[in-house]
Design a protein around this motif. Structure first.
Motif, PDB file in Angstrom:
ATOM      1  N   UNK B 230       0.834  -1.211   0.000  1.00 48.79           N
ATOM      2  CA  UNK B 230       0.000   0.000   0.000  1.00 48.79           C
ATOM      3  C   UNK B 230       0.859   1.246   0.000  1.00 48.79           C
ATOM      4  N   UNK B 231       1.953   1.195   0.727  1.00 53.59           N
ATOM      5  CA  UNK B 231       2.870   2.334   0.761  1.00 53.59           C
ATOM      6  C   UNK B 231       3.544   2.526  -0.597  1.00 53.59           C
ATOM      7  N   UNK B 232       3.826   1.428  -1.289  1.00 57.54           N
ATOM      8  CA  UNK B 232       4.408   1.530  -2.638  1.00 57.54           C
ATOM      9  C   UNK B 232       3.390   2.110  -3.626  1.00 57.54           C
ATOM     10  N   UNK B 233       2.116   1.792  -3.434  1.00 58.38           N
ATOM     11  CA  UNK B 233       1.065   2.349  -4.289  1.00 58.38           C
ATOM     12  C   UNK B 233       0.983   3.860  -4.106  1.00 58.38           C
ATOM     13  N   UNK B 234       0.988   4.301  -2.844  1.00 58.20           N
ATOM     14  CA  UNK B 234       1.158   5.706  -2.543  1.00 58.20           C
ATOM     15  C   UNK B 234      -0.098   6.559  -2.486  1.00 58.20           C
ATOM     16  N   UNK B 235       0.108   7.826  -2.138  1.00 56.80           N
ATOM     17  CA  UNK B 235      -0.984   8.758  -1.836  1.00 56.80           C
ATOM     18  C   UNK B 235      -1.930   9.020  -2.998  1.00 56.80           C
ATOM     19  N   UNK B 236      -1.425   8.898  -4.212  1.00 56.09           N
ATOM     20  CA  UNK B 236      -2.287   9.134  -5.372  1.00 56.09           C
ATOM     21  C   UNK B 236      -2.913   7.826  -5.862  1.00 56.09           C
ATOM     22  N   UNK B 237      -2.647   6.737  -5.159  1.00 60.39           N
ATOM     23  CA  UNK B 237      -3.020   5.423  -5.668  1.00 60.39           C
ATOM     24  C   UNK B 237      -4.404   4.964  -5.235  1.00 60.39           C
ATOM     25  N   UNK B 238      -5.036   4.199  -6.108  1.00 63.61           N
ATOM     26  CA  UNK B 238      -6.348   3.616  -5.822  1.00 63.61           C
ATOM     27  C   UNK B 238      -6.237   2.096  -5.796  1.00 63.61           C
ATOM     28  N   UNK B 239      -7.138   1.464  -5.045  1.00 61.66           N
ATOM     29  CA  UNK B 239      -7.152   0.009  -5.013  1.00 61.66           C
ATOM     30  C   UNK B 239      -8.588  -0.483  -5.240  1.00 61.66           C
ATOM     31  N   UNK B 240      -8.700  -1.531  -6.046  1.00 58.91           N
ATOM     32  CA  UNK B 240     -10.006  -2.157  -6.302  1.00 58.91           C
ATOM     33  C   UNK B 240      -9.868  -3.628  -5.944  1.00 58.91           C
ATOM     34  N   UNK B 241     -10.804  -4.155  -5.155  1.00 59.47           N
ATOM     35  CA  UNK B 241     -10.745  -5.579  -4.792  1.00 59.47           C
ATOM     36  C   UNK B 241     -12.065  -6.262  -5.122  1.00 59.47           C
ATOM     37  N   UNK B 242     -12.004  -7.196  -6.071  1.00 62.10           N
ATOM     38  CA  UNK B 242     -13.181  -8.015  -6.412  1.00 62.10           C
ATOM     39  C   UNK B 242     -12.886  -9.493  -6.168  1.00 62.10           C
ATOM     40  N   UNK B 243     -11.787  -9.782  -5.426  1.00 62.15           N
ATOM     41  CA  UNK B 243     -11.354 -11.175  -5.256  1.00 62.15           C
ATOM     42  C   UNK B 243     -11.828 -11.706  -3.895  1.00 62.15           C
TER      43      UNK B 243
END
Lengths: 327, 327
Positions: B230-243
């Motif tokens: 999550x830290x590598x994804x960073x402040x501008x990053x979004x996450x989607x989870x459908x799993x």
């Protein structure tokens, strides 16, 4: 000169703004390094009074889709030679009067095309698969105790695009990746396009599960999506509008949604923005969006650049980058 | 025999259900014309007691993702030879114990693939372009008085697909139509795929604006999306989870969302469904979906057909249509 912006040099070319476009509010420091703005909305004077007192010599006007540039406004601006609008649509500008007066007009062309197409598809998935409704369901704490209603599959759905301009085409391209079956309505058949054409919008609705409105608002498209078209779309049908509210007979649309005569709607535009019909606010089969189809940080930056470059082209007597009317 | 369903013939093959899958509730009349169901959930007996009393001879079990088929359950079902689950994932079934006991297992394979991919893209557009947030904004009556926050452009965004199975591949195909730049993480590089492969998920996150989780839940993927990712994804990053919710360290995800360490999330799955962390319910930068990725009327019908056909194949000693374990 009333209320000049002290931060800008009076040598900069003068541009009139009646009400500040969103992109101006966001990037006014940058704009003000390139132009000197006459800010009508900051004056205590009524607009007609402000214009006749202070805007007699102004040659350029910068507006958005919410500012009606009528023949009456143009009469008060005898020196006006150029209008640039931060919108794609130009239905708020009296183009006939502009042509008569030799006023050039530019819009922002395709800057927002992808963003509007993205929102059209987002609203479509949202209403067909009940994403916003699901979000409300979860937040209201209903998940543990009740069954969420089912959505519909996108694959195989027949999507009718009303107006296959650049936005409509981008919507079609995206929906093909979901396995949707695209056809379209427009005044003339597009020779280079692989989708079936319906000359009549009611015919398109009869052959569609979902209608996506992407056309410009004109005298011909005003209330084009009327009772007959909505009835042809039918009880299982969805409608998405990212164009202009007035293309749809909104009262009839609301009635159909309330009475279940169509299945649902995803709406980024309304007849009397920012006012949304009260009946819609209670419905679970609609997704309501505050006319934000065009607004992303990235595309607003691109529109800042395009508007500035059109203004500089006008003032240096070079060809406009994105002309709508080039008399 | 306890509480047999009087509407079905006792000559029909017997199938045990511990808790009724959604598709069973929807199509129980049709199912009951083909099979005789032992309905454990309708018995007043505790499940272990019911099983040891009534299910000694049952050969087939029909379950969903919310029914844990543990070694303890299997011990109570000495005649069991076949399990069919209404889900794609089989992490709720003790496959090692099934193999040891010679129990075949079938899932519903790709029946829901397109629907899950559609919801993944719908959640992605929704959170990046703030569609559900906009819907709340309009319904709350804020449009006339305040400025809605800007969303982000999809085109050019780097999307990292975690797990490029059939769902991940369909997500990638859809997002390409939006101009997104796709790369992926999986245990092994897929030779026939045009997207760049990252062997390390943190590496993928470092090179992505948006992560879409599409992989199966296994011992290896449990909490794979942790603080470092999550830290590598960073402040501008979004996450989607459908799993599956447990692929993400949910506590860490919630902390990152609350503290603005990532930009937003679209979540169809959670660690402890139907319970959703309270902190998420108040956030404007998340879209919450009640694990409805797979549920459309059309795909549930397809899953009804596939489950029935797998059961009939088992009982007539023919090859399973969609085997997971075929001992």
């Amino acid at each position: 000169m009333a209320a000049p912006d002290q931060s800008t040099s009076p040598q900069l070319p003068q541009v009139l703004i009646l009400k500040p476009p969103h992109v101006f509010k966001l990037h006014h420091h940058l704009f003000s390094q390139r132009f000197h703005f006459l800010r009508a909305w900051e004056s205590p004077l009524p607009t007609p009074h402000f214009l006749s007192t202070h805007a007699h010599s102004v040659q350029a006007l910068f507006c958005n889709a919410y500012t009606d540039i009528t023949a009456d406004v143009l009469t008060l601006l005898p020196s006006l030679r150029f209008i640039v609008t931060s919108s794609v649509g130009v239905d708020h500008i009296d183009l006939v009067e502009c042509r008569r007066r030799g006023i050039k007009v530019a819009n922002v062309a395709d800057v927002f095309t992808d963003d509007v197409a993205d929102v059209a598809v987002g609203l479509l998935i949202d209403v067909v698969r009940k994403i916003s409704a699901g979000d409300k369901f979860v937040r209201a704490g209903f998940w543990a105790s009740s069954e969420f209603q089912l959505g519909h599959k996108l694959g195989g759905k027949r999507v009718g695009i009303v107006g296959l301009g650049s936005i409509g085409f981008q919507v079609a391209k995206r929906l093909e990746a979901f396995g949707c079956i695209v056809s379209y309505n427009s005044r003339t058949k597009k020779p280079s396009v692989p989708y079936p054409h319906h000359a009549d919008v009611r015919e398109l609705a009869l052959n569609s599960d979902i209608l996506v409105i992407c056309c410009a608002l004109t005298d011909q498209t005003y209330h084009m999506i009327n009772k007959e078209v909505l009835s042809a779309l039918g009880k299982q049908g969805f409608i998405v509008n990212v164009a202009r509210g007035a293309i749809v007979d909104e009262k009839e649309l609301v009635r159909c949604l309330v009475q279940g005569e169509i299945a649902g709607a995803g709406l980024d535009v309304f007849a009397d923005e920012p006012n949304v019909p009260d009946d819609l606010l209670e419905l679970n089969n609609v997704v309501l969006s505050p006319h934000r189809g065009v607004f992303t940080k990235e595309s607003l930056w691109n529109s800042y650049e395009l508007i500035s470059e059109n203004l500089e082209a006008f003032f240096s007597d070079k060809p406009l980058l994105t002309p709508v009317l080039n008399e």
